[in-house]
Design an enzyme around this catalytic site. Sequence first.
Site, short mmCIF file in Angstrom:
data_model
loop_
_atom_site.label_atom_id
_atom_site.label_comp_id
_atom_site.label_asym_id
_atom_site.label_seq_id
_atom_site.Cartn_x
_atom_site.Cartn_y
_atom_site.Cartn_z
N ARG A 83 0.86 -1.19 0.00
CA ARG A 83 0.00 0.00 0.00
C ARG A 83 0.89 1.23 0.00
O ARG A 83 1.71 1.41 0.89
CB ARG A 83 -0.87 -0.05 1.25
N ARG A 153 -1.85 6.50 9.62
CA ARG A 153 -1.89 6.00 8.23
C ARG A 153 -1.92 7.14 7.20
O ARG A 153 -1.87 8.31 7.57
CB ARG A 153 -3.14 5.14 8.05
N LYS A 215 -3.70 1.00 15.01
CA LYS A 215 -3.70 1.89 13.85
C LYS A 215 -4.37 3.22 14.19
O LYS A 215 -5.22 3.29 15.09
CB LYS A 215 -4.42 1.22 12.69
N CYS A 440 -7.79 -10.94 0.79
CA CYS A 440 -7.84 -10.56 2.21
C CYS A 440 -7.92 -11.79 3.12
O CYS A 440 -8.87 -12.57 3.02
CB CYS A 440 -9.04 -9.65 2.47
N CYS A 479 -16.18 -8.49 6.15
CA CYS A 479 -16.11 -8.96 7.54
C CYS A 479 -16.32 -7.74 8.44
O CYS A 479 -16.31 -6.60 7.95
CB CYS A 479 -14.75 -9.63 7.83
N CYS A 483 -13.87 -2.30 6.52
CA CYS A 483 -13.11 -1.53 5.52
C CYS A 483 -14.00 -0.87 4.48
O CYS A 483 -13.68 0.21 3.98
CB CYS A 483 -12.08 -2.43 4.83
FE1 SRM Z 1 -9.01 -2.15 6.17
C1 SRM Z 1 -7.47 -4.72 7.65
C2 SRM Z 1 -8.23 -3.41 3.18
C3 SRM Z 1 -9.90 0.78 4.76
C4 SRM Z 1 -10.65 -1.25 9.04
N1 SRM Z 1 -7.97 -3.78 5.58
C5 SRM Z 1 -7.38 -4.71 6.39
C6 SRM Z 1 -6.53 -5.68 5.55
C7 SRM Z 1 -5.14 -5.14 5.47
C8 SRM Z 1 -6.54 -7.14 6.03
C9 SRM Z 1 -5.45 -7.58 6.96
O1 SRM Z 1 -5.28 -6.98 8.05
O2 SRM Z 1 -4.75 -8.53 6.63
C10 SRM Z 1 -7.28 -5.56 4.19
C11 SRM Z 1 -6.45 -5.90 2.95
C12 SRM Z 1 -7.31 -6.49 1.87
C13 SRM Z 1 -6.61 -6.61 0.57
O3 SRM Z 1 -6.42 -7.75 0.12
O4 SRM Z 1 -6.28 -5.59 -0.02
C14 SRM Z 1 -7.84 -4.17 4.29
N2 SRM Z 1 -8.93 -1.43 4.36
C15 SRM Z 1 -8.67 -2.13 3.22
C16 SRM Z 1 -8.93 -1.29 1.99
C17 SRM Z 1 -8.00 -1.60 0.82
C18 SRM Z 1 -10.41 -1.45 1.60
C19 SRM Z 1 -10.80 -0.91 0.24
O5 SRM Z 1 -11.47 -1.68 -0.45
O6 SRM Z 1 -10.49 0.23 -0.11
C20 SRM Z 1 -8.78 0.11 2.60
C21 SRM Z 1 -7.36 0.59 2.59
C22 SRM Z 1 -7.26 1.98 3.10
C23 SRM Z 1 -5.89 2.58 2.99
O7 SRM Z 1 -5.50 2.94 1.89
O8 SRM Z 1 -5.24 2.72 4.03
C24 SRM Z 1 -9.22 -0.16 4.02
N3 SRM Z 1 -10.02 -0.52 6.83
C25 SRM Z 1 -10.39 0.52 6.04
C26 SRM Z 1 -11.40 1.30 6.70
C27 SRM Z 1 -12.12 2.50 6.11
C28 SRM Z 1 -11.39 3.78 6.34
O9 SRM Z 1 -10.31 3.81 6.94
O10 SRM Z 1 -11.92 4.81 5.93
C29 SRM Z 1 -11.63 0.70 7.94
C30 SRM Z 1 -12.70 1.11 8.98
C31 SRM Z 1 -12.38 2.37 9.67
C32 SRM Z 1 -11.64 2.09 10.95
O11 SRM Z 1 -10.43 1.93 10.90
O12 SRM Z 1 -12.31 1.98 11.98
C33 SRM Z 1 -10.74 -0.44 8.01
N4 SRM Z 1 -9.00 -2.86 8.09
C34 SRM Z 1 -9.77 -2.39 9.12
C35 SRM Z 1 -9.57 -3.23 10.28
C36 SRM Z 1 -10.23 -3.05 11.68
C37 SRM Z 1 -9.40 -2.19 12.55
C38 SRM Z 1 -9.96 -2.08 13.94
O13 SRM Z 1 -10.20 -0.95 14.35
O14 SRM Z 1 -10.15 -3.09 14.59
C39 SRM Z 1 -8.66 -4.24 9.88
C40 SRM Z 1 -8.13 -5.40 10.75
C41 SRM Z 1 -7.08 -4.97 11.70
O15 SRM Z 1 -6.48 -3.91 11.61
O16 SRM Z 1 -6.82 -5.78 12.59
C42 SRM Z 1 -8.34 -3.98 8.51
FE1 SF4 Z 2 -10.80 -7.79 4.49
FE2 SF4 Z 2 -11.33 -5.40 5.46
FE3 SF4 Z 2 -13.04 -6.52 3.83
FE4 SF4 Z 2 -12.69 -7.52 6.29
S1 SF4 Z 2 -13.56 -5.58 5.78
S2 SF4 Z 2 -12.87 -8.64 4.35
S3 SF4 Z 2 -10.51 -7.05 6.59
S4 SF4 Z 2 -10.94 -5.93 3.29
#
Ligand code: SRM
Ligand code: SF4
Length: 571
Positions: A83, A153, A215, A440, A479, A483
Amino acid sequence: MKENKNKKFYIKGKLTDFERIKTQSNYLRGTINEDLKDGITNGFNGDNFSLIRFHGMYQQDDRDIRLERSEQKLEPRYAMMLRCRLPGGVITAKQWLKIDKFATKKTLYGTIRLTNRQTFQFHGILKKDLKFVHKMLNSIGLDSIGTANDVNRNVICTSNPLVSELHHEVYEWAKKISEHLLPKTKAYAEIWLDKKKISTTDNEPILSSSYLPRKFKTCIVIPPYNDVDLHANDMSFIAISEKKRLIGFNVLIGGGLSIEHGNKKTWPSCASEFGFIPVDKILSVSEAIVTTQRDWGNRTDRKNAKTRYTLHRVGREVFKKEVEKRANVTFKNIYPYYFTKRGDRFGWVEGIDQKWHLTIFVPNGRIIDDSNQKIKLALSKVAEIHKGDFRLTANQNIIISGVKEQDKKEIENIFFIHGMLSSITKLRQNAMACVSFPTCPLAMAEAERKLPFFIMQIENILLKYNMLQENLIFRVTGCPNGCGRSLLAEIGLIGKSPGRYNLYIGGNYIGTRIAKMYAENCTEKEILDHLKSLIKIWSEERHNGEHFGDFVIRFGIVKAVIDASNDFWIK
Ligand code: SRM
Ligand code: SF4
């Protein structure tokens, strides 16, 4: 900056193993270098699996072929997702050409994925190509430092070009915040760019040697467009202007969307208002908020570690006072602001700079060519002739920015020839899904790959009730990590298991209210049946122009979530 380490709010107890990994990592180095030389596996070992995330990479495997490979006694097909760090989402045409070439030649999937935080991801980079990709990014002025794990981030900001003068200023602040809060360790340069270790000892004055508890996400938003979904962020700055001049920011803290199915100790939350600060205080206030969360955040339970939980535990006023002390500021009353819209504005708009900006709809942010649309090819052709830059939006779309009147036709033709620019429903324009399967590791149900199916079905329902022209925010998340930001949607699905989702409704159109569970563990058919009845009643009973999310609350179908820590789980 004054620092008052109010130890009263430090959490005591057994730290999670993540804390050990961070503190023992020698400022994020671990033994990543050794692993890079290990040709036996395509993956990383032990702590390095987590440490590479601080450098912007996740180890993944292709889940579509996981079982098949395990039956053949093969290692999972490990490859990395990378990323990029792109504050404010701005990337030049020249940079785009390079990343496009890399995606085509060196990734397993041949795609680029625009994320909903204004940056892009490569999926499927083999371990042997990792140094190459970092050096390539470095050669064009990009990096992937701190785009994952327990740090601040990618900083996002409003990308709407209509307000370009303000946007430019705000974009500069997004970059400055990103730089200011970035890890200071030289580990990235040493490991990935082969820079020699310098003799000075590392120091992380803001993040500390154990980095943040979890994060941390930051945004700057320019009302009335909530195009960044500010309530998904730990720290939000709402730009306030007078006579088109930026005068300061309203500061909001503690938004976030992740939950765990059935775990009532987790909840989503809209951010709380702290107050107004003048422009020149933005860096000291950012630092104070981050260091307060660093010191007071829960390091004994990662499910309870984000800023919203700290705020809930210590109280908003206590947290606010601590920030005031550390930053040597006094928050003034919040300046009035309002939002009218979310999402992106598609097509051409003329900016204040008299240049033109073309927002292109990218289904799910996936830059890929198929038989109908050749988005990837079109963007690379535009990048070859475009003199301005590209701006990635927080809704997984792209803006061709800064086009002169005389160049508009040529750019438009390229997109037209490659099957883009066709008109689409508002439902489709606004819809979003997270990546989910196959890359993912946390996915429970399909999201990105299932979105077109759901949209088509909902379009049919809307058509039946003469509602196809309506704006409706629909999102799918694979899930409960959230995200795809489904909990800020008017209709949101959250994956439970393959083919099954929880259905949430009642978020509002402008993204300032959390949605509430309406039905649990539904099959796709059950979801569509629910939506048929709900959309039917909406079409019959709504007030003039009433949005779906507001209607289901006024009509008593679900209760409004006001304080999610109390009422999110109440049935
Ligand atoms: Fe996310 C984890 C993809 C925005 C909350 N997110 C992940 C991971 C990295 C899975 C992992 O931990 O192994 C996913 C990778 C999937 C893949 O194959 O690409 C993933 N998140 C994404 C993206 C690519 C979704 C998208 O379709 O655009 C977004 C990347 C953003 C970026 O450029 O940084 C993305 N993730 C978000 C958002 C929305 C936002 O930030 O506006 C959230 C919810 C907002 C928040 O943070 O509360 C989000 N992602 C999570 C979480 C839950 C964190 C938590 O608070 O518990 C995880 C899991 C974790 O961190 O343990 C996670
Ligand atoms: Fe993966 Fe995030 Fe989608 Fe869950 S919400 S399936 S962590 S990309």
